[in-house]
Design an enzyme around this catalytic site. Sequence first.
Site, PDB file in Angstrom:
ATOM      1  N   ASP A 199       0.829  -1.205   0.000  1.00 51.94           N
ATOM      2  CA  ASP A 199       0.000   0.000   0.000  1.00 51.94           C
ATOM      3  C   ASP A 199       0.869   1.264   0.000  1.00 51.94           C
ATOM      4  OD1 ASP A 199      -2.808   0.950   0.309  1.00 51.94           O
ATOM      5  OD2 ASP A 199      -2.032   1.852   2.140  1.00 51.94           O
ATOM      6  N   GLU A 257       1.949  -0.566  -4.885  1.00 44.67           N
ATOM      7  CA  GLU A 257       1.019   0.489  -5.290  1.00 44.67           C
ATOM      8  C   GLU A 257       1.857   1.768  -5.314  1.00 44.67           C
ATOM      9  OE1 GLU A 257      -3.046   2.854  -4.019  1.00 44.67           O
ATOM     10  OE2 GLU A 257      -1.476   2.457  -2.571  1.00 44.67           O
TER      11      GLU A 257
HETATM   12  C1  GLC Z   1      -4.180   3.045  -0.830  1.00 42.51           C
HETATM   13  C2  GLC Z   1      -5.433   2.201  -0.806  1.00 42.51           C
HETATM   14  C3  GLC Z   1      -6.566   3.053  -0.359  1.00 42.51           C
HETATM   15  C4  GLC Z   1      -6.269   3.577   1.023  1.00 42.51           C
HETATM   16  C5  GLC Z   1      -4.936   4.319   1.067  1.00 42.51           C
HETATM   17  C6  GLC Z   1      -4.477   4.556   2.461  1.00 42.51           C
HETATM   18  O1  GLC Z   1      -4.238   4.037  -1.782  1.00 42.51           O
HETATM   19  O2  GLC Z   1      -5.642   1.627  -2.053  1.00 42.51           O
HETATM   20  O3  GLC Z   1      -7.781   2.371  -0.385  1.00 42.51           O
HETATM   21  O4  GLC Z   1      -7.284   4.445   1.416  1.00 42.51           O
HETATM   22  O5  GLC Z   1      -3.928   3.576   0.437  1.00 42.51           O
HETATM   23  O6  GLC Z   1      -4.069   3.360   3.062  1.00 42.51           O
END
Ligand code: GLC
Length: 515
Positions: A199, A257
């Site tokens: 994340d 991500e």
């Molecule tokens: C990422 C996740 C999202 C979340 C954020 C904070 O972007 O995909 O859903 O709110 O991180 O953890």
Amino acid sequence: MNEHWWRSAVIYQIYVRSFADSDGDGVGDLSGIRSRLPHVKELGVDGIWLTPFYPSPGADHGYDVSDYVDVDPQFGTLDDFDALVADAHRLGLRVIVDIVPNHTSNEHQWFRNAVSDPQHPDRARYIFRSGRDGEPPNVWTSAFGGPAWTLDDASGEYYLHLFTPEQPDLDWHNGRVREDFEEILRFWLDRGVDGFRIDVGQALYKAPDLHDVHQPEPRPAFADWHTGINQAEVHGLYRSWRRLADSYPDERMYVGEVVLENQVELAKYVRPDELQLTFNFTFLYEDWNAKALRARIDRTLEAFGAVGATASWVLENHDVTRLPTRYGGGEEGRRRARAATLLLLGLPGAAFLYQGQELGLEEVELPDELRQDPVFFRTNGARKGRDGCRVPIPWSGGPPGFGFTAGSPWLPIPADWTALSAEAQEGSPQSSLALHRAALELRRRIDALRTGSFAWRASPSGTLLFERASGNETIVCVVNLNAEHLQLPDGELLLASEPAPGNLLPPSSAAWTRV
Ligand code: GLC
């Protein structure tokens, strides 16, 4: 060639609270997922990615973790998790879990210790700073609106949170944070997971001087502007994580991500000794425009190719508006989304599908009083938030439960989704489900599509035409975005997103032809 499984994998994202509910409380759970694995298997993907199911107060629906090595009771138990992994593996499906290392929940024991006693060693795990002239330490903003700092009244210091105040950021310069996360990764690797989705992968390390960075208005979807994050140190961390994964059998992998638009910068995360994959959102935020999409594809393939990495493609997830709606909604949006499926699965590299994408679900327009996303509340409704793409899956039947739950779903499923349920689409060759299954089946069966080389072919404006080749087999992928009818190449038509009478592909459609 001995191909690493993840280089061309298709991973299906399961948003745990919205997939399948086994106990009637209206919220999805791990046992529910187990019961629906046959659907995933039949769809034809290689694995699943589970969004966070760890104990969490739920300020950001699980992305605020209060214990990294357990299961939240509303989703089940560790035994349920083990059973889910065992079932998935029996079906030949890999299991990727979400790891949230940028921040914890404010109810994590570390943060509780940090605020209860400023001398506690856990305080150093977070980023506490004195204010500046009665204001926060710098001008950073939260991704969800408002300042990125909250005052800890007891000590008079502020703590940093790039998301909600209930998600305090960890200080990755702290050695104990690093050690503990290694243990957390080991915990799940030992339980048999095939990998992790990381994340907010670009944000872990902050510039030590925490210099002011003014947020552009409106806030960009990509984080490239933020010079306080995407620090060089993060690459050293991922190298060590890669070594850890490589010490386990069966090629465990990471997908970051990493929300950067600059593909050269993004590709640094997937150098040979770092993460195997990173999401590539550049594609997701592009319009239905042939020239623009082609430029994005070229930039990605060039930058990723330069470091020997495989590209990855994604059009939907739990943070963005559903694809048919982004593409204009209604019949036109639906056609474009079908065409985009053949583009997505025709490109070289790995691909990600989000639950419900295979059903062609549209974004749900929810009344404000039902919204739950902190984005909605922190922006006073200026941004509607992400609930509309998180509505539970219609499996069968009708309202209120649609086979998702025996109770009342945590967000209402639109009554007119009866015709879109998995059951209703089953057996209909024109359905979105059938298109996804057919495309994934071809991709599994035909090496050229899965692992073949890539080359553009000349095509009229408003269209994309490229070939995938392996051995003496060549598949041509044709996407007619908005040209007049486009002549399909001579050969065997394998799959088309819309009927192509007389071998003329209409606008907003795509096809795969063996030539
Ligand atoms: C990422 C996740 C999202 C979340 C954020 C904070 O972007 O995909 O859903 O709110 O991180 O953890």
